[in-house]
Structures are given as structure tokens and as C-alpha cells.
Write a protein that holds these residues in place. Structure first.
Motif, PDB file in Angstrom:
ATOM      1  N   GLU A  89      22.225 -56.681 -11.457  1.00  0.00           N
ATOM      2  CA  GLU A  89      21.223 -56.719 -10.385  1.00  0.00           C
ATOM      3  C   GLU A  89      20.304 -57.905 -10.629  1.00  0.00           C
ATOM      4  O   GLU A  89      19.647 -57.986 -11.665  1.00  0.00           O
ATOM      5  CB  GLU A  89      20.416 -55.424 -10.363  1.00  0.00           C
ATOM      6  N   ALA A 118      27.961 -51.147 -12.250  1.00  0.00           N
ATOM      7  CA  ALA A 118      26.708 -51.902 -12.163  1.00  0.00           C
ATOM      8  C   ALA A 118      25.933 -51.808 -13.468  1.00  0.00           C
ATOM      9  O   ALA A 118      26.044 -50.823 -14.210  1.00  0.00           O
ATOM     10  CB  ALA A 118      25.856 -51.360 -11.014  1.00  0.00           C
ATOM     11  N   SER A 123      16.878 -49.758 -13.165  1.00  0.00           N
ATOM     12  CA  SER A 123      17.647 -49.310 -11.986  1.00  0.00           C
ATOM     13  C   SER A 123      19.138 -49.241 -12.264  1.00  0.00           C
ATOM     14  O   SER A 123      19.900 -48.692 -11.467  1.00  0.00           O
ATOM     15  CB  SER A 123      17.408 -50.249 -10.809  1.00  0.00           C
ATOM     16  N   LEU A 126      21.801 -50.342  -9.498  1.00  0.00           N
ATOM     17  CA  LEU A 126      22.131 -49.558  -8.306  1.00  0.00           C
ATOM     18  C   LEU A 126      21.623 -50.185  -7.013  1.00  0.00           C
ATOM     19  O   LEU A 126      22.199 -49.975  -5.947  1.00  0.00           O
ATOM     20  CB  LEU A 126      21.596 -48.126  -8.452  1.00  0.00           C
ATOM     21  N   ARG A 127      20.543 -50.978  -7.091  1.00  0.00           N
ATOM     22  CA  ARG A 127      20.083 -51.649  -5.871  1.00  0.00           C
ATOM     23  C   ARG A 127      21.072 -52.722  -5.447  1.00  0.00           C
ATOM     24  O   ARG A 127      21.270 -52.962  -4.245  1.00  0.00           O
ATOM     25  CB  ARG A 127      18.685 -52.222  -6.083  1.00  0.00           C
ATOM     26  N   VAL A 129      24.295 -52.432  -5.863  1.00  0.00           N
ATOM     27  CA  VAL A 129      25.384 -51.668  -5.256  1.00  0.00           C
ATOM     28  C   VAL A 129      25.053 -51.287  -3.818  1.00  0.00           C
ATOM     29  O   VAL A 129      25.892 -51.411  -2.916  1.00  0.00           O
ATOM     30  CB  VAL A 129      25.699 -50.415  -6.099  1.00  0.00           C
ATOM     31  N   GLU A 130      23.821 -50.827  -3.596  1.00  0.00           N
ATOM     32  CA  GLU A 130      23.451 -50.415  -2.240  1.00  0.00           C
ATOM     33  C   GLU A 130      23.450 -51.591  -1.264  1.00  0.00           C
ATOM     34  O   GLU A 130      23.707 -51.424  -0.086  1.00  0.00           O
ATOM     35  CB  GLU A 130      22.093 -49.706  -2.247  1.00  0.00           C
ATOM     36  N   THR A 147      29.643 -44.226  -8.673  1.00  0.00           N
ATOM     37  CA  THR A 147      29.449 -45.532  -9.290  1.00  0.00           C
ATOM     38  C   THR A 147      29.250 -45.362 -10.787  1.00  0.00           C
ATOM     39  O   THR A 147      28.679 -44.360 -11.237  1.00  0.00           O
ATOM     40  CB  THR A 147      28.195 -46.211  -8.680  1.00  0.00           C
ATOM     41  N   SER A 149      27.119 -46.790 -13.754  1.00  0.00           N
ATOM     42  CA  SER A 149      25.854 -47.518 -13.817  1.00  0.00           C
ATOM     43  C   SER A 149      25.306 -47.498 -15.240  1.00  0.00           C
ATOM     44  O   SER A 149      25.251 -46.442 -15.878  1.00  0.00           O
ATOM     45  CB  SER A 149      24.836 -46.885 -12.863  1.00  0.00           C
ATOM     46  N   HIS A 151      21.955 -48.275 -17.236  1.00  0.00           N
ATOM     47  CA  HIS A 151      20.527 -48.559 -17.294  1.00  0.00           C
ATOM     48  C   HIS A 151      20.229 -49.188 -18.655  1.00  0.00           C
ATOM     49  O   HIS A 151      20.718 -48.700 -19.681  1.00  0.00           O
ATOM     50  CB  HIS A 151      19.723 -47.277 -17.093  1.00  0.00           C
TER      51      HIS A 151
END
Length: 198
Positions: A89, A118, A123, A126-127, A129-130, A147, A149, A151
Motif C-alpha cells: 500500500e 497485500a 492497514s 487492504l486499502r 486491495v479495495e 485476501t 493481508s 499488517h
């Protein structure tokens, strides 16, 4: 008496979306590739955008060197039955080279499933991905729900490149790969019996 025909493994293209120097993506991709290669129903091709740089944008008129870059990537995306995108991200979204790779192609994505791996800070990417979901919808791809993810990803991997606590990520990878395989099988059959867009 009926005979069953052998079905070839589904072709999964794992796309490393970051090209920055010192990027963390290859470490995440290496782990995920290992998980995917454990499956008999998948054959894996890792497409690292840092190794196959594409022309800078669709407004750029490709020269001979650009054509060769596209020739290095396009057939591999065309051959894939499914995609797993490994993305960080950046500034609440995803890397520009990844968007560029999506934009340079269209039919290669159509009627195929896409999953996401991701990574990032709090986050977990994930932002990014969206933001990617509607982009892939525009090129007629199907994104799977679950997903993988990470962190604070740099804390999840040890100096040897292995996960310090693999149980959660391994489970998440299995769930996402199961969804990718289901969609890839269904859509491969659909494309063969009724080509998309006809």
C-alpha cells in the motif's frame, strides 16, 4: 463405461506489483509462491514487474524496446487461468507500475479470477486491495472475496525470509487459493464452451 479425461492444472500467475528499490514484495511473493506450489491443481508463473518493465503509459507510443517488454509479459498473462496480485500500500493505494500493467492489457484479464496478497503497515495493504477491486471489475475480471493481508509485514518475516508465525497466513492463503481455484475452474470451462463476449 465412461472414461475421464485428464484436466491440466490451472495456471496461476503471481504478479509482484512493486518495483521500488529495496521493496519487500519479493519476500512476500516467495512465501505465497511456496504455498501455491504445494497444490497439485495449480501450476505457477511469477511475473515480477521489476524484471519486465512496461512502457510508462498508454499515452506513450511504444517503440521497439517497448514492444519487446510487452511480448515478455502479455503471453504469460494470456496463458493464465487466475491471478494473485502481491501488492503493497502506497499512500492509501497501490503502486503505479501495477496500474500500468493492468492498463496495458484487457482481454488477458477477462473472465478470470484475481486474488490479493497485500502487505503494509497498520492497514496491511487492504486499502490498496479495495482500490484494485473496481479496477479489475472494469477489465471484466472477478475478484475473490478473501485476501491474504500482512499488517506490519516486516515484523511477520524473520531474517531467513520465513514467517515467524505461519499458522494464520498459511490458513488465509489456503482459503484464498481455494476460492481462486473454484472460480478458475468454473471460468475456464465457461470460456471454453462459450467464449467471453460472444
Amino acid at each position: 463405461m465412461t472414461t475421464q479425461t485428464a484436466v491440466s492444472p490451472l495456471r496461476l500467475a503471481i504478479i509482484i506489483g512493486s518495483t521500488r528499490e529495496g521493496r519487500f514484495g519479493p519476500k512476500v511473493a516467495h512465501w505465497f509462491t511456496g504455498r501455491a506450489k504445494l497444490r497439485d491443481d495449480l501450476s505457477v508463473d511469477v511475473v515480477d514487474l521489476a524484471d519486465t518493465p512496461l512502457p510508462p503509459s498508454l499515452t506513450h507510443r511504444p517503440g521497439p524496446e517497448d514492444a519487446s517488454a510487452l511480448e515478455a509479459v502479455t503471453p504469460r498473462l494470456e496463458a493464465a487461468d487466475a491471478f494473485a496480485v502481491v501488492t503493497p500500500e502506497y499512500n492509501h493505494s497501490y503502486p503505479a507500475p501495477l496500474k500500468n500493467a493492468i492498463d496495458w492489457h484487457f482481454t488477458q484479464w477477462q473472465a478470470k479470477p484475481v486474488g490479493f496478497v497485500a502487505y503494509g503497515g497498520m492497514s496491511g495493504g487492504l486499502r490498496a486491495v479495495e482500490h484494485l477491486r473496481p479496477v479489475f471489475a472494469e477489465v471484466h475480471a472477478v475478484t475473490v472475496r478473501d485476501t491474504v493481508s500482512f499488517h506490519s509485514a516486516w515484523e511477520a518475516f524473520g531474517p531467513d525470509g520465513n514467517l515467524t508465525d505461519p499458522q494464520g497466513p498459511d490458513t488465509a492463503a489456503t482459503v484464498m487459493l481455494d476460492q481462486l481455484v473454484w472460480w478458475a475452474e468454473a471460468l475456464r470451462t465457461a470460456r471454453a464452451t462459450h467464449p467471453y463476449g460472444t
